[in-house]
Design a protein around this motif. Sequence first.
Motif, mmCIF file in Angstrom:
data_model
loop_
_atom_site.group_PDB
_atom_site.id
_atom_site.type_symbol
_atom_site.label_atom_id
_atom_site.label_comp_id
_atom_site.label_asym_id
_atom_site.label_seq_id
_atom_site.Cartn_x
_atom_site.Cartn_y
_atom_site.Cartn_z
ATOM 1 N N ARG A 96 93.949 45.667 170.246
ATOM 2 C CA ARG A 96 95.071 46.160 169.343
ATOM 3 C C ARG A 96 96.047 45.113 169.042
ATOM 4 N N GLN A 98 95.195 41.954 168.900
ATOM 5 C CA GLN A 98 94.357 40.779 168.084
ATOM 6 C C GLN A 98 94.480 41.610 166.640
ATOM 7 N N ASN A 99 94.033 42.919 166.497
ATOM 8 C CA ASN A 99 93.752 43.404 165.022
ATOM 9 C C ASN A 99 95.540 43.295 164.399
ATOM 10 N N THR A 100 96.428 43.699 165.240
ATOM 11 C CA THR A 100 97.786 43.509 164.672
ATOM 12 C C THR A 100 98.119 42.196 164.138
ATOM 13 N N ARG A 103 96.662 41.246 160.603
ATOM 14 C CA ARG A 103 97.203 41.910 159.604
ATOM 15 C C ARG A 103 98.229 41.168 158.582
#
Length: 103
Positions: A96, A98-100, A103
């Motif tokens: 999570r 890493q995904n943040t 962006r």
Amino acid sequence: MAFYQTPHYEKTIFSDLLGSWALLKQSVENEHRTKDCSQLLFYIAVAMSWESVRNLKHMKNTLLLIQSIAQQIGISDETAEFVDDVGDILSEALARLQNTKLR
């Protein structure tokens, strides 16, 4: 007269992670009655420290050490499940984050 109301906090992956560490710690403390788990308890405290919470990669490295020690001393299946749960939730938290950042 106004009353102070407790603030609403949203449950996050970090609260799940803290909860899983707490359950692992409790399980190891119970197991410590019959075998020496002092090293595990020490590294669990390290993993739950502020330094590790601020740096999940450090926490992941500490978890690897905990897994190795746990395997060497032969922890119970129940405690091994808690170790696995911590690993699963930590992996999800890292993903999570890493995904943040992407962006």
